[in-house]
Design a protein around this motif. Structure first.
Motif, PDB file in Angstrom:
ATOM      1  N   ASP A   1       0.455   5.001   1.514  1.00  0.00           N
ATOM      2  CA  ASP A   1      -0.372   5.688   2.507  1.00  0.00           C
ATOM      3  C   ASP A   1       0.003   7.164   2.574  1.00  0.00           C
TER       4      ASP A   1
ATOM      5  N   LEU B   1      -5.272   5.626   1.512  1.00  0.00           N
ATOM      6  CA  LEU B   1      -4.421   4.468   1.288  1.00  0.00           C
ATOM      7  C   LEU B   1      -4.757   3.882  -0.078  1.00  0.00           C
ATOM      8  N   HIS B   2      -3.749   3.740  -0.920  1.00  0.00           N
ATOM      9  CA  HIS B   2      -3.909   3.002  -2.170  1.00  0.00           C
ATOM     10  C   HIS B   2      -3.344   1.607  -1.925  1.00  0.00           C
ATOM     11  N   ILE B   3      -4.221   0.613  -2.020  1.00  0.00           N
ATOM     12  CA  ILE B   3      -3.879  -0.747  -1.615  1.00  0.00           C
ATOM     13  C   ILE B   3      -4.009  -1.692  -2.800  1.00  0.00           C
ATOM     14  N   ARG B   4      -3.026  -2.546  -2.982  1.00  0.00           N
ATOM     15  CA  ARG B   4      -3.089  -3.536  -4.055  1.00  0.00           C
ATOM     16  C   ARG B   4      -4.238  -4.505  -3.790  1.00  0.00           C
TER      17      ARG B   4
ATOM     18  N   VAL C   1      -7.029  -0.870  -8.039  1.00  0.00           N
ATOM     19  CA  VAL C   1      -6.561  -0.912  -6.653  1.00  0.00           C
ATOM     20  C   VAL C   1      -7.660  -0.338  -5.758  1.00  0.00           C
TER      21      VAL C   1
ATOM     22  N   LEU D   1       3.697   0.724  -6.410  1.00  0.00           N
ATOM     23  CA  LEU D   1       3.088  -0.525  -5.961  1.00  0.00           C
ATOM     24  C   LEU D   1       3.514  -1.720  -6.809  1.00  0.00           C
TER      25      LEU D   1
ATOM     26  N   SER E   1       0.833  -1.206   0.000  1.00  0.00           N
ATOM     27  CA  SER E   1       0.000   0.000   0.000  1.00  0.00           C
ATOM     28  C   SER E   1       0.864   1.250   0.000  1.00  0.00           C
TER      29      SER E   1
ATOM     30  N   THR F   1       1.536   5.904  -8.925  1.00  0.00           N
ATOM     31  CA  THR F   1       1.088   4.903  -7.950  1.00  0.00           C
ATOM     32  C   THR F   1       1.427   3.498  -8.416  1.00  0.00           C
TER      33      THR F   1
END
Length: 244
Positions: free
Chosen positions: A144, A226-229, A206, A198, A142, A194
């Motif tokens: 954040d 938060l950008h999360i896989r 995502v 990631l 992620s 991003t």
């Protein structure tokens, strides 16, 4: 599942993929390859063709891969993060492996007006900005981006922001308990920056999790995105039905 259905093959494959995805995210195949297509078809009540196409869908998602002489394997295990309790991502992943945070930027800034409004700050008031890239098991998980009110954020600057969970540090340095968080989850496509951080292809879907965290007195102090896989994390919650 049905072995003789008039419905289109693509629809049957999607339904098989949905069941397999749920089993994979529940950890059913973490110890080895998935069963062969015939066995999966028997287990799921589906034709071999439907299973084959479903596995193709899951490979396209990046969830599984086919290895010659081995079979179909889960590429990366998915980790569960509950949405029914206020915990940091590192807290939620405790026990899954080594969580490493790379602090990409930190400092005192003037936050964007919309962020200042969320935090209840007057225009031009300072805030602490923190951006961290989180890895689990050496693989990016992620990105954040956090804005903290100055009274909460400034005392954190002298602490281990790479090795400590942010929520625990806030409570430790402020002497106050966190109370609640307002959470919104979006599905977005990763832009070039991003995606590079990631380690996914640009345009990959995502999770974008927007969270506004309040102290136990209700004051907002932590606004973060938060950008999360999505191929590495599942978002879970237990919901109770009450009065309308």
């Amino acid at each position: 599942m049905e072995t003789s259905s008039p419905r289109p093959r693509a629809e049957r494959a999607r339904q098989v993929a949905d069941v397999l995805r749920q089993r994979i995210t529940a950890g059913a195949f973490d110890d080895g390859p998935l069963p062969d297509e015939h066995t999966l078809g028997t287990q799921l009540g589906a034709t071999r063709n439907a299973v084959r196409e479903a596995l193709g869908l899951l490979r396209a998602e990046g969830l599984v891969e086919r290895r010659q002489g081995v079979g179909t394997l889960v590429v990366h295990p998915k980790y569960g993060h509950g949405l029914d309790r206020l915990v940091g991502l590192a807290e939620a992943l405790d026990g899954y492996g080594d969580v490493v945070n790379e602090v990409r930027s930190v400092g005192i800034v003037t936050p964007p007006p919309a962020t200042a409004e969320r935090l209840g700050l007057v225009p031009g008031a300072p805030a602490v900005h923190l951006e961290r890239l989180r890895r689990l098991g050496g693989v990016p998980l992620s990105l954040d981006t956090t804005y903290l009110t100055a009274d909460i954020g400034v005392p954190l600057l002298d602490h281990d922001l790479a090795g400590r969970d942010l929520f625990a540090l806030i409570e430790e340095t402020s002497g106050r308990r966190l109370g609640r968080a307002d959470v919104v989850v979006h599905a977005v496509t990763a832009g070039p920056d991003t995606a590079a951080l990631l380690d996914v292809a640009p345009g990959t879907a995502v999770f974008a999790l927007d969270r506004l965290t309040h102290l136990d007195d209700g004051r907002p102090v932590d606004a973060e995105t938060l950008h999360i896989r999505a191929d590495r994390l599942t978002l879970r919650a237990t919901l109770h039905r009450g009065p309308a």
